[in-house]
Write an enzyme that holds these catalytic residues in place. Sequence first.
Site, PDB file in Angstrom:
ATOM      1  N   LYS A  51       0.015   3.763  -2.716  1.00 59.35           N
ATOM      2  CA  LYS A  51      -1.031   4.789  -2.585  1.00 59.35           C
ATOM      3  C   LYS A  51      -0.436   6.183  -2.441  1.00 59.35           C
ATOM      4  O   LYS A  51      -1.105   7.187  -2.745  1.00 59.35           O
ATOM      5  CB  LYS A  51      -1.929   4.471  -1.387  1.00 59.35           C
ATOM      6  CG  LYS A  51      -2.786   3.217  -1.552  1.00 59.35           C
ATOM      7  CD  LYS A  51      -3.694   3.014  -0.346  1.00 59.35           C
ATOM      8  CE  LYS A  51      -4.649   1.839  -0.512  1.00 59.35           C
ATOM      9  NZ  LYS A  51      -4.022   0.543  -0.251  1.00 59.35           N
TER      10      LYS A  51
ATOM     11  N   SER B   6      -6.175   3.379   4.350  1.00 57.80           N
ATOM     12  CA  SER B   6      -5.554   2.537   3.321  1.00 57.80           C
ATOM     13  C   SER B   6      -6.617   1.798   2.504  1.00 57.80           C
ATOM     14  O   SER B   6      -6.582   0.582   2.330  1.00 57.80           O
ATOM     15  CB  SER B   6      -4.581   1.528   3.940  1.00 57.80           C
ATOM     16  OG  SER B   6      -3.700   1.014   2.943  1.00 57.80           O
TER      17      SER B   6
ATOM     18  N   SER C 110       0.793  -1.236   0.000  1.00 59.36           N
ATOM     19  CA  SER C 110       0.000   0.000   0.000  1.00 59.36           C
ATOM     20  C   SER C 110       0.821   1.279   0.000  1.00 59.36           C
ATOM     21  O   SER C 110       0.238   2.370  -0.076  1.00 59.36           O
ATOM     22  CB  SER C 110      -0.955   0.006   1.196  1.00 59.36           C
ATOM     23  OG  SER C 110      -2.048  -0.851   0.962  1.00 59.36           O
TER      24      SER C 110
END
Length: 694
Positions: free
Chosen positions: A285, A535, A282
């Site tokens: 992101k 997230s 993640s």
Amino acid sequence: MEDPALFVGDVWKEQLLAQGIGLNPGAAVKKTVVQSGVPFSTHLSKPLGEVIVELNKESDNFYAEMLLKTLGATQKGAGTFAAGSEAVADVMKRAGIDSGYRQVDGSGLSRFDLVSAEQIVRLLAFVQQQSYSVELEKSLPVAGVDGTLKTRMLGTAAAKNLIAKTGSMGGVNSLSGYVTAQNGHKLAFSILINGIYKSKYARDLQDFVGTLLASYPQLAAVQGDPPEVKKTYALSALLDPLFEQPQAVGMTAGVLVKSLDKTGDAAILYEKEADALLTPASNLKLLTTAAALSQLGEDYTFKTELYGDAPVAKNGVQRGNLYVKGYGDPSLHTENALKVHEGVSIEKIAAWIKEQGVKEIQGNLVLDESYFDAQRLGLGWAWDDESYYYNPTLGALAVNRGTVMVEYEPAAKAGDAVSFNLLPRTSYAEVINEAKTVEPGQENTFAIVRDRGTNTIRLTGNLPLDHPGDYERVPVEEPAKYVGTLLKEALESEGVRFAPGSELLVSPVPHTAVKWNEFASQPLKEIVSYLNKKSDNFYAEMLLKTLGAVKKGEGSAAAGAQVVQEAVQAMGGKANFDMVDGSGLTRYNLISARHIATVLEGMAKQPAFSTYEASLPVAGVDGTLKNRLVETAAAHSLHAKTGSMTGVNSLSGYLTTKSGERLIVSIIFNGFVEDEDFFVELQDRIVSTVATYE
């Protein structure tokens, strides 16, 4: 095909008919379990040795997976991947390899498989002492001769002398086997390359090494640059020992610590494999949200449009169709526990229609999701995660992050079915409850699984009476139809009826349609805050496709990734990384700590920096860092994005030291550790140490 056994049945049925063997008119192909009886015929395959030749020469994944399950069935009594892997582990133990690797399939197609070159060489050496060594060697491709090595190492010392198994996926390339050296010695070797940007570079390196091994001991002196001297940095003495722990032996780490308050070489406080291309989870992101803020602006809003075939009728009877067009609003929701922040709700749209005096719609409800492509899942997302909220279905018109919510708790007494509640209460998803409540203290085997490709959700297993209850979000198929079903149900609850025979259709809004209204989401800065703090994969993917749609005229992940790469270059970074989705869920993503640090540094100079930094979880305070680094020097001073998958853990963001210096920190870990808590513990030690640096 989805069910190979039924496929076999259909083929057999056709062959019987082709041979003139009649079947009853109502005969159907069905699956069963044969538990008794005598077969009237038994088909035998070719000998295993010949099967393995085909498997290894052509690198056939199907053969490999069938063989692994056969191992499980014959050696462990269960024809499963897990049982087959246990049988392989028995062989590995006999080769002296007890642990330090992971196998989840038979072909190597899964990126959950982890093994070291040293372990493969040890296994190859063990095989040489076994009776089947000759058969195994015969199955391996021969350099310059056949199989997957037919066109490689032609005209070199390795041709005809090197036999090895190849392997390749995006960013991964391997070659392991045996080579007969010039002095007649047989050498076992393994070359595993992860994070390679171009497969050709990996193959060239492998062929070079293979040729050197075949030439041994007649090796010419190496020409080229002298070995690079290891650099030391201001934090080397503090951080290097952390990576020398025995738990880190199977781990690859990419780390960069850089000061925003210094320039030149003095700004780099620490580096470790900072250019290694790794799977970021993640942390990707950070790129998606940075590009969204810099390219769309923090006040950008997502719209959802409402159309009719004619203006709103004054008599309340609307002739023609009602159209809803989506533009990728990730926050469209229903007014229940699935709502995460303010924005457009299905109920709000339905209420507006009622307020216009509409009482009956005589046409169809048409859903337009054409702003994005029809790819529902990210490339490389795991099929066995499709029942989980973090693996949502995508579309330009979607609601509740592509999911429904199933709340559950034990019944009043043991033996009764588990109690559940579906949100929103809709006919779009069917829940089949097979789960039972059991006595306190009994094993909790409760599970929620969606039948693949359907909206049928099954509750299975046992839930103890002393369980407090919980919920799961479950993805559903065809997000636009989900929106349409909820809107139709909401309208009907408001007293707005549809004419008999009206349908839900997915189709673009015609040019002749009349626009009724437009509903706007919260500004992008609010969307990004929720995305990074929580997230949220769905939000990230919707943003990536929006970037593609707005900037490239194509609402796809590929177009969005191109926008992100251009944004990274505009910030002074390089585009030599692979970005395949927006959330980091796919293991096809490959990026370095330096790439991420470049984005963090670039965003520090952008007008939207305060929004970007504020969107990141704060250590010991909120988001995914709420329970980390509490009562350390990094608490409150680290604003960073976390990321984790099996074998992957990352942490990147901004850190203010005890002395007030502003730093960028990017840490990416890939590889095998016995306990994955070690990844987090090591990251926290690194950040805590850096936070006290003066």
